[in-house]
Each structure stands twice: as structure tokens, then as C-alpha cells.
Write a protein that holds these residues in place. Structure first.
Motif, short mmCIF file in Angstrom:
data_model
loop_
_atom_site.label_atom_id
_atom_site.label_comp_id
_atom_site.label_asym_id
_atom_site.label_seq_id
_atom_site.Cartn_x
_atom_site.Cartn_y
_atom_site.Cartn_z
N ASP A 1 23.53 176.09 25.86
CA ASP A 1 23.43 175.71 24.45
C ASP A 1 24.56 176.37 23.68
O ASP A 1 25.27 175.71 22.92
N THR A 2 24.79 177.66 23.91
CA THR A 2 25.97 178.34 23.38
C THR A 2 26.48 179.30 24.46
O THR A 2 25.72 180.11 24.99
N LYS A 3 27.73 179.18 24.79
CA LYS A 3 28.32 180.06 25.80
C LYS A 3 28.18 181.52 25.37
O LYS A 3 27.79 182.38 26.18
N GLY B 1 18.69 179.76 22.94
CA GLY B 1 18.35 179.43 21.55
C GLY B 1 19.34 180.01 20.56
O GLY B 1 20.00 181.02 20.84
N PHE B 2 19.46 179.34 19.42
CA PHE B 2 20.28 179.87 18.33
C PHE B 2 19.78 179.28 17.01
O PHE B 2 19.08 178.25 17.01
N ALA B 3 20.11 179.93 15.92
CA ALA B 3 19.52 179.59 14.63
C ALA B 3 19.83 178.16 14.20
O ALA B 3 19.05 177.55 13.45
N GLY B 4 20.95 177.61 14.65
CA GLY B 4 21.31 176.25 14.26
C GLY B 4 20.25 175.23 14.67
O GLY B 4 19.99 174.26 13.95
N LEU B 5 19.63 175.44 15.84
CA LEU B 5 18.55 174.56 16.28
C LEU B 5 17.38 174.61 15.30
O LEU B 5 16.85 173.59 14.88
N VAL C 1 30.48 179.18 33.38
CA VAL C 1 29.47 179.14 32.33
C VAL C 1 30.12 178.82 30.98
O VAL C 1 29.59 179.15 29.92
N SER C 2 31.27 178.19 31.01
CA SER C 2 32.04 177.97 29.78
C SER C 2 31.81 176.61 29.15
O SER C 2 32.45 176.26 28.16
N HIS C 3 30.87 175.83 29.68
CA HIS C 3 30.67 174.46 29.20
C HIS C 3 29.42 174.36 28.33
O HIS C 3 28.32 174.70 28.78
N GLU C 4 29.58 173.90 27.10
CA GLU C 4 28.46 173.76 26.18
C GLU C 4 27.97 172.32 26.13
O GLU C 4 28.76 171.38 26.13
N LEU C 5 26.65 172.17 26.04
CA LEU C 5 26.06 170.83 26.00
C LEU C 5 26.56 170.06 24.77
O LEU C 5 26.73 168.83 24.83
N GLY C 6 26.81 170.77 23.68
CA GLY C 6 27.32 170.11 22.48
C GLY C 6 28.65 169.42 22.72
O GLY C 6 28.88 168.31 22.21
N GLU D 1 23.11 187.41 26.42
CA GLU D 1 21.68 187.71 26.48
C GLU D 1 20.98 187.44 27.81
O GLU D 1 19.95 188.06 28.09
N SER D 2 21.45 186.50 28.61
CA SER D 2 20.64 186.03 29.74
C SER D 2 20.98 186.67 31.08
O SER D 2 22.08 186.52 31.61
#
Length: 332
Positions: A251-253, A305-309, A277-282, A259-260
């Protein structure tokens, strides 16, 4: 000043899971396009002895007129008082005048947007004819995780696993009733190895510090959503599976690499390169990345997760609730 108050049942009444999936896609695209102002979350230790923590997640997406703040409080001792241990509240602000315009139940909001983001990844990364699904974990996030996959793929059999088999059976029974519109058979399994080699899609949503399935036994063409593992010491996805993955999207690189444990642990062990791990779904949704190109490719989506969602989904819920006359208006 009028403030619209939306409780958990109001959120479910205002939107469908497909509405939330589309909102999540917009949030992912806005983030990857650089149109979101999402500061790092602020964490305050309220009571270290009792592990009480307050977390503040602000953000602004100008093009969507979406401005807000989600507050999550972690109070483990609340269980002894008969209260939720992680109460959450979402506050939406009118970006034209700075006044609060809505207060939403943050727990249901989190469940909806988290389930839907895995649904969005499943829609664009899994094989279109995928019809067998395995859900690992039957906690508070599980229902929306299950529903989101059923909403984007014609799933014939959905297997559910939990460390507590009785809980898995109770969850399967409840979901067969509540999600009957999808015409999917929901089956509790006592061991993931019973079905791991036949499923097309897997979602892991646990707090485990150890891998929850055998990564060497998944078949070619599988798509996996990693939803748990939101701290560096959690690792629900086996390194062996990640090594086999042909494509990894996040979701965010930045968030995933911060965090993960799902990625930090194999990176530390030299089993995974940060570049993978540099590819974002966006960026995939924006057409800037290449997704699945063959039925045999193994894909993995990792979200923390991130606040934008939260903000874009909350804004959509707010607008639809107003149109439908849902919720309670209070005057300040």
C-alpha cells in the motif's frame, strides 16, 4: 456548526464493500501520485506500565477535499472493565472553513477500509477465474476481509482457519448466514495444510509472530494478501513464500519497510531485497507498474494501512450518509 455523527451500524448502512474498495483505490492512487499530505502517525505513551497508548493519524488529500484525523487508543486494561481495548474515532474537517463536519466510528471504518484494500489488491492481482479462498484469522477484521474477496471474485469455496477451531467453526456458520448473497460455501478447517495446495487466494489477518502457513506448498498462480504483521516483530507470511513471489506490491513502500516484520525479517536474513518491495499498488492502478502477466505468477500484497485510506473512505461515507439521511446531526 452542524456535525454528523455516524455509528458503526450507520457506516455499514451508508456504503457497500464495493463502494469502499473503489474509495481505497482512489486513496492508493492519490498517495502514489504524490497528492496526499500524510504525516507520520504520532504515538503517545499515556501509561507505560499498563501499555496505554494514543495514536493520532492525520492527513489531507486536496483533490478530494478530504481532511481528517483518526485517533486510535490502545488500552489493554479496558478488557477488565468490559470495554473495547482499542477504541477508535475518525474526525472529518471541512477543508474550506476548518470546522469539524463529521465524527465516525473509527473501529468499523478501519475494518471496512482494511478489508477493502485487500479486496482491491485481489481484484487487480489475482487470476480472474480464482474460485477457492483461504482466510487465516477470524478476529475483528475477518468479516470485511472475507466479504471483500467475495465481492471481487466468484468464490465457490472459502476456507477459514483460526488457531481456535471452535472459533473458526462459529465464524464460518455466522458468515454463511450473513454473506449468503455471495453464494459461496464457507468452511472451517482445522489445519491450513488441508487446503493450502488448492486455494487460489490467501488472506492472512493475524497478530502472529510466526508464519501461519507453509510457503513451500502454495501452488503457482496464487495471490496472497498480507494484512497482519504491522510491527517489526510480527511475521505471519513465511519468508519461503516471499522468496517465491514473482511480484510484490505494497500500500505504501515507506510504511511497509518501516513497520512490517513480514518484510523486515527476511530482509535482515538476506532472503529478500528491499528493491523487490518498491512497488506500490497505487502505481499499478495508475498504469505505472505492470501487474500479473501470466496465470502462473505468484503475487503478494502487503498492507500496513495509512491515514489516506481512512480519510478518503470516511469522506465517501460522509457524503453518502448525508444523501441517504443516515446518522445523527448535533449542533455545536
Amino acid at each position: 456548526m452542524e456535525i454528523l455523527v455516524l455509528k458503526d451500524k450507520d457506516l455499514r448502512e451508508a456504503v457497500t464493500i464495493k463502494d469502499v474498495i473503489e474509495a481505497d483505490k482512489e486513496a492508493l492512487k492519490e498517495y502514489s501520485a504524490g497528492n496526499s499530505d500524510i504525516p507520520l502517525r504520532t504515538v503517545i505513551d499515556v501509561d507505560k506500565e499498563n501499555s496505554s497508548t494514543a495514536i493520532f493519524m492525520p492527513g489531507y488529500i486536496k483533490d478530494k477535499n478530504a481532511l481528517g484525523l483518526k485517533i486510535i487508543d490502545i488500552y489493554p486494561q479496558n478488557i477488565e472493565k468490559g470495554l473495547p481495548s482499542s477504541p477508535s474515532t475518525m474526525i472529518l474537517i471541512d477543508d474550506e472553513n476548518g470546522f469539524v463536519k463529521a465524527i465516525l466510528d473509527g473501529t468499523m471504518l478501519t475494518r471496512l477500509r482494511t478489508g477493502a484494500v485487500a479486496g482491491a489488491a485481489t481484484e487487480v492481482l489475482s487470476n480472474e477465474d480464482a474460485d477457492k479462498f483461504l482466510l487465516i484469522g477470524t478476529g475483528g477484521q475477518a468479516q470485511t476481509q472475507l466479504e471483500a474477496v467475495l465481492a471481487v471474485r466468484d468464490i465457490k469455496k472459502a476456507y477459514v482457519y483460526d488457531m481456535n477451531f471452535e472459533r473458526a467453526k462459529e465464524f464460518a456458520k455466522k458468515m454463511n448466514e450473513e454473506l449468503s448473497e455471495y453464494d459461496s460455501e464457507i468452511i472451517a478447517v482445522e489445519d491450513t495444510n488441508e487446503v493450502i495446495e488448492e486455494v487460489d487466494i490467501i488472506t492472512t489477518v493475524t497478530t502472529s509472530k510466526n508464519p501461519v502457513f507453509d510457503g513451500t506448498r502454495v501452488k503457482k498462480g496464487v495471490h496472497v494478501n498480507g494484512v497482519g504483521s504491522y510491527t517489526p516483530d510480527m511475521q505471519e507470511t513465511p519468508s519461503e513464500f516471499i522468496e517465491r513471489a514473482d511480484k510484490i506490491f505494497t500500500d505504501t513502500k515507506e510504511g511497509v519497510l518501516e513497520e512490517s516484520g513480514d518484510v523486515l525479517i527476511p530482509i535482515e536474513a538476506k532472503k529478500l531485497s528491499e528493491d523487490k518491495v518498491s512497488h506500490e499498488l497505487g502505481n499499478l492502478l495508475l498504469g505505472k507498474e505492470t501487474g500479473r502477466v501470466s496465470k502462473d505468477e505468484i503475487t503478494w500484497f502487503k498492507t500496513v494501512g495509512f491515514a489516506g485510506l481512512d480519510i478518503i473512505v470516511a469522506e465517501k461515507i460522509y457524503r453518502l450518509a448525508k444523501e441517504k439521511g443516515i446518522g445523527q446531526i448535533i449542533n455545536m
